[in-house]
Design a protein around this motif. Sequence first.
Motif, mmCIF file in Angstrom:
data_model
loop_
_atom_site.group_PDB
_atom_site.id
_atom_site.type_symbol
_atom_site.label_atom_id
_atom_site.label_comp_id
_atom_site.label_asym_id
_atom_site.label_seq_id
_atom_site.Cartn_x
_atom_site.Cartn_y
_atom_site.Cartn_z
ATOM 1 N N PHE A 67 46.817 42.824 26.621
ATOM 2 C CA PHE A 67 46.336 44.172 26.312
ATOM 3 C C PHE A 67 46.846 44.631 24.950
ATOM 4 C CE2 PHE A 67 50.497 45.129 27.861
ATOM 5 C CZ PHE A 67 50.869 46.286 27.199
ATOM 6 N N ALA A 68 47.825 43.904 24.395
ATOM 7 C CA ALA A 68 48.392 44.250 23.087
ATOM 8 C C ALA A 68 49.100 43.021 22.536
ATOM 9 C CB ALA A 68 49.377 45.413 23.220
ATOM 10 N N ARG A 133 54.160 51.472 20.112
ATOM 11 C CA ARG A 133 52.712 51.338 20.265
ATOM 12 C C ARG A 133 52.363 50.535 21.521
ATOM 13 N NH1 ARG A 133 49.295 47.314 19.063
ATOM 14 N NH2 ARG A 133 50.894 46.169 17.921
ATOM 15 N N VAL A 134 53.123 49.486 21.808
ATOM 16 C CA VAL A 134 52.880 48.684 23.010
ATOM 17 C C VAL A 134 53.087 49.534 24.261
ATOM 18 C CG1 VAL A 134 53.697 46.716 24.379
ATOM 19 C CG2 VAL A 134 53.385 46.472 21.908
ATOM 20 N N VAL A 139 50.815 52.560 28.833
ATOM 21 C CA VAL A 139 50.632 53.790 29.616
ATOM 22 C C VAL A 139 49.148 54.100 29.753
ATOM 23 C CG1 VAL A 139 50.959 56.306 29.589
ATOM 24 C CG2 VAL A 139 52.891 54.782 29.110
ATOM 25 N N SER A 140 48.421 54.004 28.676
ATOM 26 C CA SER A 140 46.981 54.271 28.707
ATOM 27 C C SER A 140 46.261 53.300 29.638
ATOM 28 C CB SER A 140 46.424 54.171 27.285
ATOM 29 O OG SER A 140 45.055 54.406 27.273
ATOM 30 N N ARG A 141 46.617 52.028 29.549
ATOM 31 C CA ARG A 141 45.982 50.997 30.392
ATOM 32 C C ARG A 141 46.322 51.220 31.868
ATOM 33 N NH1 ARG A 141 41.919 48.164 31.399
ATOM 34 N NH2 ARG A 141 42.263 46.095 32.212
ATOM 35 N N LEU A 145 43.851 51.800 35.014
ATOM 36 C CA LEU A 145 43.902 50.965 36.213
ATOM 37 C C LEU A 145 44.122 51.806 37.459
ATOM 38 C CD1 LEU A 145 46.072 48.008 34.900
ATOM 39 C CD2 LEU A 145 43.679 47.880 35.589
ATOM 40 N N SER A 146 44.959 52.837 37.338
ATOM 41 C CA SER A 146 45.271 53.704 38.479
ATOM 42 C C SER A 146 44.109 54.604 38.867
ATOM 43 C CB SER A 146 46.491 54.571 38.171
ATOM 44 O OG SER A 146 47.604 53.756 37.938
ATOM 45 N N SER A 147 43.177 54.817 37.940
ATOM 46 C CA SER A 147 42.045 55.691 38.244
ATOM 47 C C SER A 147 41.104 55.056 39.258
ATOM 48 C CB SER A 147 41.276 56.050 36.972
ATOM 49 O OG SER A 147 40.573 54.910 36.488
#
Length: 186
Positions: A67-68, A133-134, A139-141, A145-147
Motif C-alpha cells: 500500500f506504500a 506518510r506511511v 490509517v486511510s487504508r 477496509l473497516s468501512s
Amino acid sequence: MRRRDQVAAVCYRIHKRKIEFLLVQTRGGRWTFPKGGAEAGLTPAQAAALEAFEEAGVHGRIEEARFASYVCKKRGPRGSGASDVVVSAHLCEVLWLGLPEESGRNPSWFSPEKAKRRLREERNGPDGKQFARVVDRAVSRIQRLSSGTPTTIDALQRVDLTTQHPKRNCDSNRLFIVPRKADKSW
C-alpha cells in the motif's frame, strides 16, 4: 524485487475503537516496522508476514499488494558507505501476538500520532517524513477496509505457511498469515 529491496509489515489493531500500530526496536534502539529482506520461495507479502512473526510474534492477516513504499539508508559492511534500500510496506492486521523469535525487539503498541513521533526519533527530516506518510496512508487504508465496502471487505485474508520454511528445523511454529491480492481502488 531488486537485491537491496526489503519488505515491511505495517502491523495494526483496532483497540477500543481506535487504530494502534505495532512497532519494534532495531538493535540500535530506534523504532521501526518489522522488516527485512525478501525470502526465496515467498511472495513479498509472505516475507513481510514472516518478518512480523519473527520480530514481533504477530499472527494475523496481510495484504498481498503493497500500500506504500519508502526509502531508507542502510550502512554497508565495514564502513563501505550507505546505500538506498526501497521498502515495500504491506498492511497487516494483528489478530494475536505470540512470543517473538528475535529477542530485544520490544514490540509495543502506539497510537498513529505517537507511532509517527517514535518513527521520527533519531532520523533526519526526509526519513522521518516518509515514515509519517506511511502511517497516514495506513490509517486511510484501514478506515476504508473497516468501512466494509464490497471492494475492500476481503482485502486482508489469513494465509497458512504450513510448508517447512528453510530457516526452521520443525514446523511447530506455523505462521498463518496468508495474503490475498488487494483491490486496486486505493
